[in-house]
Design a protein around this motif. Structure first.
Motif, PDB file in Angstrom:
ATOM      1  N   TYR A 216       7.014   6.004   4.713  1.00  0.00           N
ATOM      2  CA  TYR A 216       7.324   5.964   6.190  1.00  0.00           C
ATOM      3  C   TYR A 216       6.804   7.410   6.901  1.00  0.00           C
ATOM      4  CZ  TYR A 216       8.999   5.369  11.076  1.00  0.00           C
ATOM      5  OH  TYR A 216       9.325   5.637  12.632  1.00  0.00           O
ATOM      6  N   ASN A 217       7.654   8.290   6.595  1.00  0.00           N
ATOM      7  CA  ASN A 217       7.456   9.571   7.064  1.00  0.00           C
ATOM      8  C   ASN A 217       6.097  10.302   7.005  1.00  0.00           C
ATOM      9  OD1 ASN A 217      10.277   9.638   7.950  1.00  0.00           O
ATOM     10  ND2 ASN A 217      10.991  10.291   6.107  1.00  0.00           N
ATOM     11  N   SER A 218       5.669  10.099   5.632  1.00  0.00           N
ATOM     12  CA  SER A 218       4.202  10.797   5.312  1.00  0.00           C
ATOM     13  C   SER A 218       3.409  10.012   6.284  1.00  0.00           C
ATOM     14  CB  SER A 218       3.967  10.776   3.960  1.00  0.00           C
ATOM     15  OG  SER A 218       3.690   9.352   3.381  1.00  0.00           O
ATOM     16  N   CYS A 219       3.369   8.554   6.422  1.00  0.00           N
ATOM     17  CA  CYS A 219       2.344   7.806   6.934  1.00  0.00           C
ATOM     18  C   CYS A 219       2.347   8.196   8.384  1.00  0.00           C
ATOM     19  CB  CYS A 219       2.549   6.215   7.153  1.00  0.00           C
ATOM     20  SG  CYS A 219       1.993   5.712   5.268  1.00  0.00           S
ATOM     21  N   LEU A 220       3.562   8.305   8.958  1.00  0.00           N
ATOM     22  CA  LEU A 220       3.634   8.644  10.399  1.00  0.00           C
ATOM     23  C   LEU A 220       2.999  10.192  10.511  1.00  0.00           C
ATOM     24  CD1 LEU A 220       4.370   7.246  13.052  1.00  0.00           C
ATOM     25  CD2 LEU A 220       6.613   8.322  12.640  1.00  0.00           C
ATOM     26  N   GLY A 221       3.357  10.830   9.777  1.00  0.00           N
ATOM     27  CA  GLY A 221       2.863  12.157   9.982  1.00  0.00           C
ATOM     28  C   GLY A 221       1.268  12.392   9.989  1.00  0.00           C
ATOM     29  N   HIS A 222       0.581  11.623   9.047  1.00  0.00           N
ATOM     30  CA  HIS A 222      -0.652  11.482   9.083  1.00  0.00           C
ATOM     31  C   HIS A 222      -1.270  10.916  10.490  1.00  0.00           C
ATOM     32  CE1 HIS A 222      -1.266  12.974   5.197  1.00  0.00           C
ATOM     33  NE2 HIS A 222      -0.704  11.826   4.574  1.00  0.00           N
ATOM     34  N   LEU A 223      -0.621  10.017  10.960  1.00  0.00           N
ATOM     35  CA  LEU A 223      -1.058   9.285  12.120  1.00  0.00           C
ATOM     36  C   LEU A 223      -0.816  10.080  13.460  1.00  0.00           C
ATOM     37  CD1 LEU A 223       0.256   5.609  11.258  1.00  0.00           C
ATOM     38  CD2 LEU A 223      -2.144   6.515  11.200  1.00  0.00           C
TER      39      LEU A 223
ATOM     40  N   LYS B  42      -4.455   7.956   1.866  1.00  0.00           N
ATOM     41  CA  LYS B  42      -3.115   8.464   2.188  1.00  0.00           C
ATOM     42  C   LYS B  42      -2.241   7.854   2.796  1.00  0.00           C
ATOM     43  CE  LYS B  42      -6.011  12.727   3.708  1.00  0.00           C
ATOM     44  NZ  LYS B  42      -5.371  13.606   2.715  1.00  0.00           N
ATOM     45  N   LEU B  43      -2.411   6.720   3.710  1.00  0.00           N
ATOM     46  CA  LEU B  43      -1.679   5.778   4.195  1.00  0.00           C
ATOM     47  C   LEU B  43      -1.046   4.937   3.057  1.00  0.00           C
ATOM     48  CD1 LEU B  43      -3.203   4.866   7.297  1.00  0.00           C
ATOM     49  CD2 LEU B  43      -1.445   6.345   7.234  1.00  0.00           C
ATOM     50  N   MET B  44      -1.847   4.239   2.298  1.00  0.00           N
ATOM     51  CA  MET B  44      -1.355   3.071   1.278  1.00  0.00           C
ATOM     52  C   MET B  44      -0.362   4.060   0.122  1.00  0.00           C
ATOM     53  SD  MET B  44      -2.508   0.401   2.036  1.00  0.00           S
ATOM     54  CE  MET B  44      -2.089  -0.688   0.516  1.00  0.00           C
ATOM     55  N   ALA B  45      -0.781   5.243   0.135  1.00  0.00           N
ATOM     56  CA  ALA B  45       0.223   6.204  -0.966  1.00  0.00           C
ATOM     57  C   ALA B  45       1.404   6.519  -0.415  1.00  0.00           C
ATOM     58  CB  ALA B  45      -0.855   7.029  -1.566  1.00  0.00           C
ATOM     59  N   GLY B  46       1.598   6.578   0.940  1.00  0.00           N
ATOM     60  CA  GLY B  46       2.635   7.374   1.699  1.00  0.00           C
ATOM     61  C   GLY B  46       3.804   6.334   1.855  1.00  0.00           C
TER      62      GLY B  46
ATOM     63  N   HIS C  49       0.756  -3.136   4.896  1.00  0.00           N
ATOM     64  CA  HIS C  49       1.695  -1.770   4.505  1.00  0.00           C
ATOM     65  C   HIS C  49       2.301  -1.414   5.759  1.00  0.00           C
ATOM     66  CE1 HIS C  49       2.670   1.883   2.133  1.00  0.00           C
ATOM     67  NE2 HIS C  49       2.077   2.706   2.997  1.00  0.00           N
ATOM     68  N   LEU C  50       1.329  -0.922   7.024  1.00  0.00           N
ATOM     69  CA  LEU C  50       2.284  -0.504   7.986  1.00  0.00           C
ATOM     70  C   LEU C  50       3.284  -1.560   8.402  1.00  0.00           C
ATOM     71  CD1 LEU C  50      -1.250   0.706   9.821  1.00  0.00           C
ATOM     72  CD2 LEU C  50       0.644   2.218   8.420  1.00  0.00           C
ATOM     73  N   LYS C  51       2.987  -2.846   8.220  1.00  0.00           N
ATOM     74  CA  LYS C  51       4.047  -3.768   8.996  1.00  0.00           C
ATOM     75  C   LYS C  51       5.159  -3.596   7.923  1.00  0.00           C
ATOM     76  CE  LYS C  51       4.502  -8.769   9.828  1.00  0.00           C
ATOM     77  NZ  LYS C  51       4.884  -8.435  11.212  1.00  0.00           N
ATOM     78  N   ASP C  52       5.142  -3.333   6.633  1.00  0.00           N
ATOM     79  CA  ASP C  52       6.288  -3.159   6.061  1.00  0.00           C
ATOM     80  C   ASP C  52       7.118  -1.955   6.263  1.00  0.00           C
ATOM     81  OD1 ASP C  52       5.756  -5.705   4.740  1.00  0.00           O
ATOM     82  OD2 ASP C  52       4.718  -4.889   2.890  1.00  0.00           O
ATOM     83  N   LEU C  53       6.219  -1.099   6.561  1.00  0.00           N
ATOM     84  CA  LEU C  53       6.981   0.130   6.821  1.00  0.00           C
ATOM     85  C   LEU C  53       7.471   0.341   8.242  1.00  0.00           C
ATOM     86  CD1 LEU C  53       4.461   2.953   5.264  1.00  0.00           C
ATOM     87  CD2 LEU C  53       6.750   2.124   4.233  1.00  0.00           C
ATOM     88  N   ASP C  54       7.414  -0.794   9.059  1.00  0.00           N
ATOM     89  CA  ASP C  54       7.839  -1.223  10.359  1.00  0.00           C
ATOM     90  C   ASP C  54       7.058   0.250  11.170  1.00  0.00           C
ATOM     91  OD1 ASP C  54       9.213  -2.218  12.554  1.00  0.00           O
ATOM     92  OD2 ASP C  54      10.899  -1.214  12.390  1.00  0.00           O
ATOM     93  N   ILE C  55       5.927   0.478  11.105  1.00  0.00           N
ATOM     94  CA  ILE C  55       5.318   1.623  12.013  1.00  0.00           C
ATOM     95  C   ILE C  55       4.682   1.054  12.955  1.00  0.00           C
ATOM     96  CG2 ILE C  55       3.711   3.464  12.186  1.00  0.00           C
ATOM     97  CD1 ILE C  55       4.184   4.210   9.173  1.00  0.00           C
ATOM     98  N   ALA C  56       5.340   1.035  14.257  1.00  0.00           N
ATOM     99  CA  ALA C  56       4.836   0.416  15.338  1.00  0.00           C
ATOM    100  C   ALA C  56       3.358   1.218  16.044  1.00  0.00           C
ATOM    101  CB  ALA C  56       5.520   0.349  16.651  1.00  0.00           C
ATOM    102  N   PRO C  57       2.493   0.476  16.319  1.00  0.00           N
ATOM    103  CA  PRO C  57       1.277   1.101  16.813  1.00  0.00           C
ATOM    104  C   PRO C  57       1.465   2.172  18.129  1.00  0.00           C
ATOM    105  CG  PRO C  57       1.052  -1.296  17.690  1.00  0.00           C
ATOM    106  CD  PRO C  57       2.395  -0.953  16.606  1.00  0.00           C
ATOM    107  N   GLN C  58       2.476   1.709  18.745  1.00  0.00           N
ATOM    108  CA  GLN C  58       2.646   2.704  20.057  1.00  0.00           C
ATOM    109  C   GLN C  58       3.197   4.048  19.628  1.00  0.00           C
ATOM    110  OE1 GLN C  58       3.809  -0.372  19.708  1.00  0.00           O
ATOM    111  NE2 GLN C  58       5.938  -0.506  20.633  1.00  0.00           N
ATOM    112  N   LEU C  59       3.758   4.278  18.345  1.00  0.00           N
ATOM    113  CA  LEU C  59       4.175   5.527  17.785  1.00  0.00           C
ATOM    114  C   LEU C  59       3.092   6.515  18.084  1.00  0.00           C
ATOM    115  CD1 LEU C  59       6.656   4.407  15.312  1.00  0.00           C
ATOM    116  CD2 LEU C  59       7.262   5.342  17.128  1.00  0.00           C
ATOM    117  N   TYR C  60       1.925   6.318  17.591  1.00  0.00           N
ATOM    118  CA  TYR C  60       0.738   7.173  17.558  1.00  0.00           C
ATOM    119  C   TYR C  60      -0.420   6.452  18.623  1.00  0.00           C
ATOM    120  CZ  TYR C  60      -1.166   3.499  14.432  1.00  0.00           C
ATOM    121  OH  TYR C  60      -1.357   2.418  13.963  1.00  0.00           O
ATOM    122  N   GLY C  61      -0.516   5.418  18.733  1.00  0.00           N
ATOM    123  CA  GLY C  61      -1.748   4.735  19.185  1.00  0.00           C
ATOM    124  C   GLY C  61      -1.659   5.021  20.828  1.00  0.00           C
TER     125      GLY C  61
END
Length: 495
Positions: free
Chosen positions: A460-467, A454-458, A394-406
């Motif tokens: 790109y914007n909502s997932c990144l907001g939670h992270l 929360k992440l699975m239901a979100g 899911h995170l891969k499909d949304l293209d959320i790179a781990p360095q954005l929050y990690g």
């Protein structure tokens, strides 16, 4: 509340609300207002228990209680004792109730539930006996170090008065053999004093030489004391700007004493490690170390006689800065590669002490250091994929790179994601597992798992907001440690 002078006649100067506010601040002085307003719901979900390591009663003495009251209301404190009340606390407690009960996740008047704590004023003798009992439980057995690590991994150091001693042991600032504690502490403290004196350059106190080109204030010679002096002042100015923004809601970190200690430590560490220098975020790793050492040092005044002479020396408040430098150096040794922004080249002769691109959180799209990128990619593409393939996809499909929050999660050891008292519990476990901080990767995965729905239901914007702003309505903080240890599996026993 209107500022007022604090007089020895306690009932006329301090209301019962002041007491409750102060006690609430003592339990969690570093939570912001949003956290405080939502603490009841948060703690109900967490099931956090605030029982003391030794007993179910958390005891306060007069000075600690009065200091917290004055701290919460920003009032000057008078430590004058009256002959009728040498402790100075009975007036306050009798003005409202014989004992005050409160919970981190409940209203001050709520005396029920597992999170409520009973506060009683105790005599110095009683307090000393409590401390002696806790010390013996923690450090007296022949296998005390393995037991201490188990306590840390089980969340039992939350209210310990000797957390700083445990951290010194975990981070190898103290040896396991207790007979060497005094000599080791003395050596580290003397080394810091010596190094600090070498770092502080005052050209006005340097004897002039015949080479005026070097000694002139406008000299650009590399060995000019004035050039080094101005360069050091630039570094100090950068550090001070970060310290001014540190925990703005808490006045403790903005006292002159604490700020000076932190400035000295961060400056000396940058001078000691000129390849790395100072990077934004380091001050947030130092702050909890200072606070824990300072808090534990308050126990110093209860140790009389020879029975706890070593404890007095280890917790001596005169050496908070020295011991904090020792702890901070060990933490930075473990995390240094996470702060590098380039691959060092052996042939490079110039190293920049102050990296103008050092802000690690403001622009997450900036190419970060290779070491931290590799670590983040390993966590997301290997550990997360192994333990939760659907979330990884899911995170891969949304293209959320781990360095954005990690980047922030790992570099600050999760200290921005949880309230202050809670992430200290995480740090207990991280340090107990050794100086390599191996448990970081698994706590990272546990945090992702805790907000999985929360992440699975979100999107790109909502997932990144939670992270980027980790939800505060989380479960018991210790559950992250338990989950991390379970995912990692058994560890080969060592020191």
């Amino acid at each position: 509340m209107e500022r007022q002078e604090f007089s020895p006649n306690f009932p006329s100067s301090v209301s019962s609300q002041d007491i409750h506010d102060a006690l609430d601040a003592f339990g969690g002085p570093f939570r912001n207002q949003d956290t405080i307003s939502s603490k009841k719901a948060s703690n109900r979900d967490s099931g956090v228990s605030e029982s003391s390591f030794v007993s179910d009663h958390l005891t306060f003495t007069s000075d600690s209680l009065l200091n917290e009251i004055g701290h919460a209301n920003q009032m000057p404190i008078s430590h004058n004792k009256t002959s009728d009340d040498p402790l100075g606390a009975s007036h306050i407690l009798s003005a409202s109730a014989p004992a005050l009960s409160f919970g981190l996740g409940a209203d001050a008047t709520d005396n029920k539930g597992p999170n409520s704590r009973v506060v009683n004023a105790t005599s110095p003798w009683d307090e000393a006996q409590n401390l002696l009992e806790e010390w013996n439980k923690l450090f007296s057995s022949s296998h005390y170090l393995s037991d201490l690590k188990a306590h840390a991994l089980n969340g039992k150091l939350r209210l310990s008065k000797f957390r700083s001693v445990a951290w010194k042991l975990f981070l190898e600032c103290l040896p396991e053999k207790q007979e060497s504690w005094l000599s080791t502490s003395k050596q580290h403290r003397e080394e810091y004093i010596s190094f600090k004196s070498k770092c502080i350059i005052d050209p006005n106190k340097i004897k002039e030489t015949s080479n005026m080109e070097t000694f002139h204030p406008l000299s650009q010679e590399e060995d000019s004391p004035w050039k080094k002096f101005f360069k050091d002042n630039e570094l100090k100015a950068i550090i001070l700007r970060d310290l001014e923004r540190l925990y703005p809601e808490n006045p403790y970190f903005h006292t002159e004493r604490v700020r000076d200690m932190m400035l000295n430590i961060l400056f000396c560490h940058a001078k000691k490690n000129e390849t790395l220098g100072y990077k934004q975020g380091m001050h947030e790793l130092l702050a909890p170390l200072i606070h824990v050492l300072d808090t534990d040092s308050r126990m110093y005044r209860y140790f009389d006689g020879n029975q706890m002479e070593m404890t007095k020396a280890i917790l001596d408040p005169l050496y908070i800065e020295h011991d904090a430098f020792m702890l901070f150096s060990q933490v930075m040794d473990a995390t240094e590669t996470w702060y590098h922004h380039y691959q060092p080249h052996p042939e490079a002769k110039q190293q920049q002490l102050i990296d103008v691109h050092a802000a690690p959180f403001k622009d997450p799209t900036t190419t970060p250091p290779t070491a931290i990128v590799k670590k983040l990619n390993k966590i997301q593409d290997h550990l997360l994929r192994k333990h939760d393939t659907d979330l990884w996809l899911h995170l891969k499909d949304l293209d959320i790179a781990p360095q954005l929050y990690g980047l922030r999660w790992i570099r600050l050891l999760f200290s921005r994601e949880f309230p202050f008292p809670d992430f200290l519990v995480l740090w207990d476990a991280l340090f107990a597992e050794g100086t390599h901080l191996d448990l970081v990767d698994y706590i990272y995965i546990g945090m992702l798992h805790s907000i999985r729905n929360k992440l699975m239901a979100g999107n790109y914007n909502s997932c990144l907001g939670h992270l980027m702003k980790f939800p505060r309505t989380y479960e018991d903080i210790h559950s992250y440690v338990k989950r991390a240890v379970a995912m990692r599996g058994p560890k080969v026993s060592g020191r």
